[in-house]
Design a protein around this motif. Sequence first.
Motif: not given
Length: 100
Positions: A19-27
Amino acid sequence: MNMIIEKKIEGKNLTIALSGRLDTTTAPKLEAELKQIISGVEELILDFAGLEYLSSAGLRVLLSAQKVMNRQGSMIVKNVNETITEIFDITGFVDILTIQ
């Protein structure tokens, strides 16, 4: 916004709901989780019902998970929204991943 990872293991099947965003921060977080848990998994299901955004960093994690799963079983991506479907189309990931 952050990303929430929910895992469910049934035998050799692993379902990961994002859930949310899969991006440079969370990947990196997802990558670390997968590295820990993926060995011995024969079916990996990624549930994107709650995923709103996917960046190139996220695509990289999906690609490396797919490579591992090609060797040991299968990987399915499901409940993909329109925005992410478009990203998969543009990047050609639609041919690499099994999307349901």
